[in-house]
Design an enzyme around this catalytic site. Sequence first.
Site, mmCIF file in Angstrom:
data_model
loop_
_atom_site.group_PDB
_atom_site.id
_atom_site.type_symbol
_atom_site.label_atom_id
_atom_site.label_comp_id
_atom_site.label_asym_id
_atom_site.label_seq_id
_atom_site.Cartn_x
_atom_site.Cartn_y
_atom_site.Cartn_z
ATOM 1 N N GLY A 133 0.564 -1.440 0.075
ATOM 2 C CA GLY A 133 -0.203 -0.070 -0.741
ATOM 3 C C GLY A 133 1.096 1.512 0.110
ATOM 4 N N LEU A 246 9.758 -0.322 -5.186
ATOM 5 C CA LEU A 246 9.690 -0.788 -6.674
ATOM 6 C C LEU A 246 10.385 -0.579 -8.028
ATOM 7 C CD1 LEU A 246 7.531 3.253 -5.900
ATOM 8 C CD2 LEU A 246 6.788 0.586 -6.183
ATOM 9 N N ARG A 275 -2.853 -16.554 -42.905
ATOM 10 C CA ARG A 275 -4.464 -15.940 -42.985
ATOM 11 C C ARG A 275 -3.957 -15.569 -44.827
ATOM 12 N NH1 ARG A 275 -9.799 -14.143 -42.621
ATOM 13 N NH2 ARG A 275 -9.548 -11.692 -43.289
ATOM 14 N N LEU A 345 -3.605 -8.247 -37.329
ATOM 15 C CA LEU A 345 -4.496 -9.537 -37.873
ATOM 16 C C LEU A 345 -6.399 -8.980 -37.784
ATOM 17 C CD1 LEU A 345 -2.282 -11.114 -35.233
ATOM 18 C CD2 LEU A 345 -4.251 -11.176 -33.924
ATOM 19 N N GLU A 370 4.510 1.635 -11.697
ATOM 20 C CA GLU A 370 5.724 1.630 -11.432
ATOM 21 C C GLU A 370 6.206 2.854 -11.811
ATOM 22 O OE1 GLU A 370 6.396 -0.783 -9.069
ATOM 23 O OE2 GLU A 370 5.075 -2.703 -9.336
ATOM 24 N N PHE A 390 12.382 17.282 -11.857
ATOM 25 C CA PHE A 390 10.850 16.909 -10.965
ATOM 26 C C PHE A 390 10.215 18.369 -10.276
ATOM 27 C CE2 PHE A 390 12.632 12.792 -11.583
ATOM 28 C CZ PHE A 390 11.476 12.053 -11.845
#
Length: 391
Positions: A133, A246, A275, A345, A370, A390
């Site tokens: 947590g 982490l 295909r 696809l 993360e 930051f």
Amino acid sequence: MSTVAELFATDSLLTGEEREIRDTVAAFTERHIRPNIAQWFEAGEFPVREIAPELGKLGVLGMHLEGYGCAGLPATSYGLACQELEAADSGLRSLVSVQGSLAMTAVHRFGSEEQKQQWLPELATGRKLGCFGLTEPDFGSDPGGMRTRARRDGGDWVLNGSKMWITNGSVADIAVVWARAETDGKNVVRGFLVPTDTPGFTAREMKGKLSLRASITAELDIDEVRLPADAVLPGASGLSGPLSCLTEARFGIIFGALGAARDCLSTTIEYSRSRAVFEKPLAAYQLTQAKLADMALELGKGQLLALHLGRLKDRGELTPEQVSAGKLNSSREAIAIARECRTILGANGITLDYPVLRHANNLESVLTYEGTAEVHQLVLGKALTDVSAFR
């Protein structure tokens, strides 16, 4: 026909033990996960309680940790296991990462001997489940702003706050909860071991997800949760504690995300060969081959980087900045590969008959948890310029 592994001769870089571990985990997912994963994804559920003990028997829960029932295997072996787990589904690798690299690593690295003896053997077997947590509703990339608080009350600790996006939160037996603790006139981030049956602790499973649907995600409410003094992790003080956990989890993502990309690419190559479009295989068109070649190149380069970082970690030389570089590269290239595979696809790519869009949806989460791609870009930017962007 060559595989990406053959093009880059990556098997030649592995030891016999590493190949055996990789193949054993792949066989496990073939038996226990792949036959059911599309159904679990569609239903938005995952039988954690049934699968976790099987993962314990496989030895992948905390497999990089020493002692207490853990396998103590090298980091590269753990990374290769993560690659095979995520080739099946990112939710499966997330379960293993949260159990081993977050919850168990926190106890192993910062816990008392009594805490280690009590919890690690049970977590390693999968008989008990853990969660981690840290993230809060308003604080993801900036965990230093967390509002969860712990105060002393006599000999006890009392916690209040909330956590969000917590994998395994509603099925866990023990939660590693990080809170700002008021001690000696200072406010320092500390880790607490919170049994989830403690009064005041509530976990609500989060529904409506479009990504990591075969994974249990919860919101934690912590209301006057009273804990004894020995619930605190004695070895962790400050944000460096949870952030180091982490970093461990991010290492698994470096390998894991490439497993999802590899599953997409191998599925798409097989599809393109069978295909028929305008009376010849889709693989016979130059545009298709160009796409496949570009994807194989990025996958191969990513796997070579992952192996290099694994060797650095095994030698004790891996830095957090290098982990950021690997996580950024693997998650970014993996989701690009998944999306490109979907174009080959066509309409079949949006169904659960093929794993491609399931992987792409999961990788949307892998790209941002993360540490978001942007956060890791800034980590690398600071390393290159010695200037932090930051704040």
